[in-house]
Design an enzyme around this catalytic site. Structure first.
Site, PDB file in Angstrom:
ATOM      1  N   GLY A 112     120.130  66.979   8.390  1.00  0.00           N
ATOM      2  CA  GLY A 112     119.311  67.035   7.185  1.00  0.00           C
ATOM      3  C   GLY A 112     117.918  66.467   7.382  1.00  0.00           C
ATOM      4  O   GLY A 112     117.623  65.771   8.352  1.00  0.00           O
ATOM      5  N   HIS A 113     117.075  66.733   6.393  1.00  0.00           N
ATOM      6  CA  HIS A 113     115.659  66.362   6.477  1.00  0.00           C
ATOM      7  C   HIS A 113     115.467  64.848   6.596  1.00  0.00           C
ATOM      8  O   HIS A 113     116.170  64.058   5.996  1.00  0.00           O
ATOM      9  CB  HIS A 113     114.863  66.917   5.295  1.00  0.00           C
ATOM     10  CG  HIS A 113     115.348  66.489   3.947  1.00  0.00           C
ATOM     11  ND1 HIS A 113     114.817  66.990   2.782  1.00  0.00           N
ATOM     12  CD2 HIS A 113     116.291  65.620   3.563  1.00  0.00           C
ATOM     13  CE1 HIS A 113     115.419  66.443   1.753  1.00  0.00           C
ATOM     14  NE2 HIS A 113     116.323  65.612   2.203  1.00  0.00           N
ATOM     15  N   ASN A 114     114.498  64.480   7.423  1.00  0.00           N
ATOM     16  CA  ASN A 114     114.096  63.095   7.669  1.00  0.00           C
ATOM     17  C   ASN A 114     115.177  62.241   8.340  1.00  0.00           C
ATOM     18  O   ASN A 114     115.067  61.014   8.360  1.00  0.00           O
ATOM     19  CB  ASN A 114     113.616  62.420   6.385  1.00  0.00           C
ATOM     20  CG  ASN A 114     112.310  63.007   5.888  1.00  0.00           C
ATOM     21  OD1 ASN A 114     112.294  63.793   4.954  1.00  0.00           O
ATOM     22  ND2 ASN A 114     111.189  62.649   6.530  1.00  0.00           N
ATOM     23  N   GLN A 151     108.740  70.819   1.286  1.00  0.00           N
ATOM     24  CA  GLN A 151     109.123  70.140   2.523  1.00  0.00           C
ATOM     25  C   GLN A 151     107.970  70.319   3.517  1.00  0.00           C
ATOM     26  O   GLN A 151     107.846  71.363   4.155  1.00  0.00           O
ATOM     27  CB  GLN A 151     110.421  70.720   3.077  1.00  0.00           C
ATOM     28  CG  GLN A 151     111.559  70.792   2.065  1.00  0.00           C
ATOM     29  CD  GLN A 151     112.136  69.425   1.719  1.00  0.00           C
ATOM     30  OE1 GLN A 151     112.669  68.732   2.575  1.00  0.00           O
ATOM     31  NE2 GLN A 151     112.028  69.038   0.450  1.00  0.00           N
TER      32      GLN A 151
END
Length: 332
Positions: A242-244, A201
């Site tokens: 969450g990511h992005n 990540q």
């Protein structure tokens, strides 16, 4: 102890006084618990019935109130009692914890960090290499800010918060205790040889101006690029982003709600408590997701969604009404 007459309080909220009282006000309190020296609030007509049993001498009320204040009691009528309440609470707010020195002797601040004028850094903090902290920002004890982060001016970061490397936080933000900004996103893929393989990540988190993030909330860094929280967003405690994922301006997320990876929220979206949003889902401007709902597909702007899986509110209410009739019929 601070004490204000009704006239002094009204100078702050610019309402209209109905009735008279000789009492001065020293605190705020809810209707059921208030004493004669405390001011309370009636933000909805359904709470009018509690006024007759309350000991409060003054209440800030909406303009549509239909009861009289009574002897030696008064109302201050305003367009929005909840908004006026925030102004009055500020009158009685106690000072924040005191710093005797701007940078505590037990704080570790890397020599390459750029620290603005008036910044306060509490005991046990760590500020890593090439960090930039804007003027008048406060880090309470035991905050960790890792390498190359940028934090704007007039931001407050409470104890236990961890801000991982290369993350950006804007001006006038509040990050509450034990929040984590920029932890790794949840990225794993099956592998025949090694079971689950971790996907690096390598992105970051970018938080806009005037954002507030609650205690124990986690905002994951992007797998690549950035997880983005837009200006003016308000995030409750125990929220997962969450990511992005990308939040527009002035979004609200209530406690225990969560966004999976790569969710996009438009401007002014409201996510109710314990609601969950599937990955790669888009929710349009002004949409509302009811508490406990599970969103599995895109939501158009302005829609209200309820249920699990979530459907339009009017459809959900019809379904629940039919189910209730079926249950009642089965009991006969």
């Amino acid at each position: 102890m601070r004490s204000y007459s009704i006239q002094e309080i009204n100078e702050v909220i610019n309402g209209e006084i109905y009735g008279t009282t000789s009492h001065n006000i020293t605190a705020t309190e809810q209707l059921e618990k208030a004493t004669s020296s405390e001011i309370s609030f009636i933000g909805n007509k359904k709470y009018e019935k509690h006024w007759c049993t309350s000991n409060a001498s003054i209440a800030v009320v909406n303009e549509d109130i239909s009861i009289e204040p009574g002897e030696n009691r008064a109302f201050i009528k305003v367009k929005n009692a909840d908004l006026a309440m925030s102004q009055i609470l500020a009158l009685f707010a106690l000072p924040t914890p005191i710093f005797h020195t701007n940078i505590h002797k037990t704080a570790t601040v890397d020599e390459t960090a750029i620290i603005g004028e008036g910044v306060k850094i509490g005991a046990g903090c760590y500020v890593g290499p090439k960090v930039e902290i804007g003027a008048n920002t406060t880090l309470y004890p035991n905050v960790t800010v890792l390498d190359e982060c940028i934090i704007g001016e007039n931001t407050t970061i409470w104890s236990g918060t961890v801000i991982r490397e290369r993350c950006h936080i804007g001006h006038d933000c509040i990050i509450h205790p034990n929040a984590t900004i920029g932890a790794d996103g949840f990225g794993f893929r099956p592998c025949a040889q090694n079971g689950l393989v971790k996907i690096p990540q390598i992105g970051n988190v970018v938080i806009g101006n005037r954002v507030e993030i609650g205690a124990n909330t986690c905002v994951d860094r992007g797998k690549f690029s950035s997880t983005i929280i837009g200006d003016g967003c308000k995030i409750d405690n125990l929220v997962q982003i969450g990511h992005n994922s990308k939040l527009g301006k002035f979004c609200i997320m209530a406690g225990n709600s969560g966004l999976a990876g790569s969710v996009t929220l438009g401007n002014g979206v409201i996510i109710g408590g314990s609601a969950s949003i599937k990955d790669h889902t888009s929710i349009g401007d002004g949409a509302v997701i009811g508490a406990g709902s599970g969103v599995t597909g895109d939501v158009p702007a302005g829609k209200t969604m309820l249920g699990y899986p979530a459907v339009e509110a009017r459809d959900a209410l019809k379904q629940w009404a039919i189910l209730k009739r079926m249950v009642c019929s089965s009991k006969k």
